[in-house]
Each structure stands twice: as structure tokens, then as C-alpha cells.
Design an enzyme around this catalytic site. Structure first.
Site, short mmCIF file in Angstrom:
data_model
loop_
_atom_site.label_atom_id
_atom_site.label_comp_id
_atom_site.label_asym_id
_atom_site.label_seq_id
_atom_site.Cartn_x
_atom_site.Cartn_y
_atom_site.Cartn_z
N HIS A 104 -2.81 6.56 4.47
CA HIS A 104 -1.24 6.48 4.95
C HIS A 104 -0.59 7.85 4.05
CE1 HIS A 104 -1.54 2.52 5.90
NE2 HIS A 104 -0.78 1.76 4.82
N CYS B 295 0.88 -1.10 0.11
CA CYS B 295 0.07 0.15 0.00
C CYS B 295 1.13 1.36 -0.01
CB CYS B 295 -1.04 -0.01 1.20
SG CYS B 295 -0.11 -0.45 2.83
#
Length: 367
Positions: free
Chosen positions: A260, A148
Site C-alpha cells: 500500500h 492496514c
């Protein structure tokens, strides 16, 4: 999208028949599996049949796909020769056991785990970065989805690398608990309540308390002192973008539910002005630049949650190195970092004519 369309006319009506695919999602009850179902619907990917698969313990659980409710089937009992495409999001162990067997049965597997990312016979794809690598998919009928944090990083690096060639990158990540699955999200929620006197704050999923804290550790330690999460980022960047980029990474878990963030320092081979970099990024696919010198002129994980883009903010010169820039890169890790990228890979396979369409036609009546 490369759907193949066949139009037919009759004295009574026009029919447009659109080829759709038979799709299975392994790990459909998890955070990423549910996002995959949602994004396939959002992007109108041509699905004729949808199958939700999970381990025996989750058999019978229900998930939503559009207006339909689908009951999960046991992966052990499913005949994969009856589908065209499998999206795999059930962890590395399940993928290592099943992905190659599924590929040999006929469908193409898009695997969200780390199991095949380093395999030279399996393409690792971010469509904005290396779409041409998709041709390798036929070797094993497997395409790997990157980590990710790597996915959003390479989307931001690619256009800058093409313009001025990156020599070195230093990346510090600020990774949300959803990257550790539902258990990670539950732990942050329960610990936050517990700290206010409503329960037990003992760490279970993470090695230390995550609520009101940051953990400079994700994954497992390697002999060199780095973690495997950090190694994934440089290995995958080298495979997708350029093996000559020198990249060092520190991965940090933060008490954020979704999204993130990355602080990125870049050193280029030639001078690149802030204004040039900003213009390059604004023109690049998959990127939104939000960069104003104002109190709210940047993106945070809360802003990025539920969005498709990779956001870039805080673009500024780094005066400590020759030809240096600093960036702040944020994305929804369940979307571009996982489910969205997997669906974009499926779209790429469709556009390249690499998915079989044995499922026949869906018929839409118009006029």
C-alpha cells in the site's frame, strides 16, 4: 524479546530451558494467516505448539510453519483453553462470534479484523506508536490490530507529531488488491490475462475492472459520502495517536498485488524544515527513509514487498499551508499492515509478561 530463560548446569552438560507458548492461528489458510506463520518463524517468537484453525470447509488443508507441515483443524471443535495466544485473521464476522469467547477461555486474542478496534475496552496497538496501551488488554483478553493503511500511516506520523504537533492531515491511499484477500489477487491476475484475450474480464470481487484501472472506492459507502475504509483510518488514528488531528482520507484501490502507498499532506503547529523531518524519521523505530532527488530515489510497492519497514520518500515542503510537509509512505500491507504488526503485538505482550506460559519449557542443550 522478553523470553524468560532458566539455566541449569550438570556435570555432563549445560541446559537452557526457554519458556514457549502454545499458539493458534484462526484463518491460517488466508493471505495474512500464512504471513503470520512465516513471520512468527522469522522473528523466532517462542512457540512450543502451533495450531492452525479454519472454517469447516478448510479443515484438513495444510499450512507450513518453519520446517513443519500443520493440518488445519475446525474452529468449532477446538478447545481454546489449551493455548496461550490466538492470532485471529478470519474476518469481522468470525471475530465477533469467537474473540470474546476465546478471551474468556484464557488466551489473549490478537484480532486483525475491524470488529473490536473502536471498543473502548480493547486496546488498538501499533507497537512503535502506543505500546503503553497494551495494559488494557487484560480487560477482555483482546488486542486489536489496526487497518492496514492506518498502521503504516501512524508509524510515519508519530515521530513528526511528537516533534511539531500535527494539526491537519490529508491522505490519499493507493491500496493493493491483496488487501481484499486471495480473491482480490486472483481477480487482478485473471483480468490482466483476459484483457490479452485469454479469458473473462467481468468483475467479480471488485465493483469495476481493476486491471489497468484504479477504483476510488474501498469498503461500503456511508451516508456522508465517505467509505467505511476511509472512516477506519481517521477513527483509528484518533484512537492511537491524537483525537485532535483533523484528518481527511480518500482510499483508492490500484492494480498492484502487494504493498500500500499513501500520499500524505501534513500541517503542523510550528515550522518544521524538510531536513529536520528527514532526520526525525530516520531516527524513528520501524521507518526507513529513502529520499533522494534522483530518478530512483524513492520507494514503490514492488520495492517494499516482503520487507518489514514503513518506507518514507518524497519529503518536501508544502508551500500552500503554513508549516506544511508532503510525504510518500509505502509498506507491505500483508506484513506491517497486518501479520507483522500482530506478531510485534505478541512480542510486546511477551516483553510485558502478559502471556501465560502454561505450556512449560523447551529445552536446548548447549556446551
Amino acid at each position: 524479546m522478553g523470553m524468560r530463560v532458566r539455566a541449569q548446569t550438570s556435570p555432563f552438560r549445560n541446559r537452557i530451558e526457554i519458556m514457549g507458548y502454545r499458539v493458534a492461528i484462526v484463518g491460517a489458510t488466508g493471505n495474512v494467516g500464512r504471513e503470520m506463520l512465516a513471520i512468527l518463524e522469522e522473528l523466532n517468537f517462542p512457540v512450543d505448539e502451533m495450531h492452525a484453525l479454519a472454517s469447516r470447509k478448510s479443515k484438513g488443508n495444510e499450512v507450513s510453519f518453519g520446517e513443519k507441515t500443520i493440518r488445519c483443524q475446525d474452529i468449532e471443535q477446538f478447545d481454546f483453553s489449551t493455548v496461550d495466544l490466538v492470532l485471529m485473521s478470519a474476518g469481522g464476522a468470525v471475530s465477533r462470534e469467537w474473540s470474546e469467547k476465546i478471551g474468556k477461555a484464557g488466551p489473549i486474542v490478537i484480532d486483525n479484523s475491524s470488529a473490536f478496534r473502536k471498543d473502548p475496552d480493547v486496546p488498538l496497538i501499533v507497537p512503535e506508536v502506543n505500546p503503553d496501551h497494551i495494559k488494557l488488554a487484560k480487560k477482555k483478553n483482546i488486542v486489536a490490530n489496526p487497518n492496514c493503511s492506518t498502521a503504516q500511516l501512524v508509524v510515519a506520523l508519530k515521530p513528526l507529531h511528537d516533534a511539531a504537533k500535527i494539526k491537519r492531515a490529508v491522505v490519499s491511499t493507493y491500496q493493493s488488491v491483496s488487501g481484499a484477500g486471495k480473491e482480490g489477487m486472483d481477480e487482478l491476475w485473471n483480468q490482466t490475462k483476459a484483457i490479452y484475450g485469454l479469458g473473462d474480464a467481468t468483475p467479480k470481487k471488485f465493483p469495476k475492472q481493476i486491471a489497468f484501472n484504479v477504483l476510488p472506492f474501498i469498503g461500503e459507502f456511508r451516508d456522508d459520502g465517505y467509505t467505511d475504509e476511509e472512516a477506519k483510518m481517521w477513527d483509528e488514528t484518533h484512537k492511537m495517536l491524537d483525537p485532535d488531528i483533523k484528518l481527511t482520507v480518500t482510499c483508492v484501490r490500484v492494480p498492484v498485488f502487494v504493498g500500500h502507498s499513501e500520499a500524505v499532506t501534513l500541517e503542523f503547529e510550528r515550522p518544521i524544515a524538510v531536513e529536520e523531518a528527514r532526520a526525525i524519521l530516520r531516527d524513528a523505530p520501524g521507518i526507513m527513509v529513502i529520499d533522494k532527488h534522483e530518478d530512483d530515489g524513492y520507494i514503490t510497492p514492488v520495492d517494499a514487498a516482503g520487507e518489514h519497514a514503513v518506507f518514507v520518500s518524497r519529503i518536501r515542503k508544502d508551500p500552500t499551508v503554513e508549516h506544511g510537509l508532503n510525504l510518500w509512505v509505502v509498506s507491505d500491507n500483508l506484513r506491517k499492515g497486518a501479520a507483522l504488526n500482530a506478531v510485534q503485538i505478541a512480542q510486546l505482550l511477551d516483553e510485558q509478561g502478559m502471556l501465560k506460559t502454561a505450556s512449560g519449557y523447551r529445552t536446548l542443550t548447549v556446551g
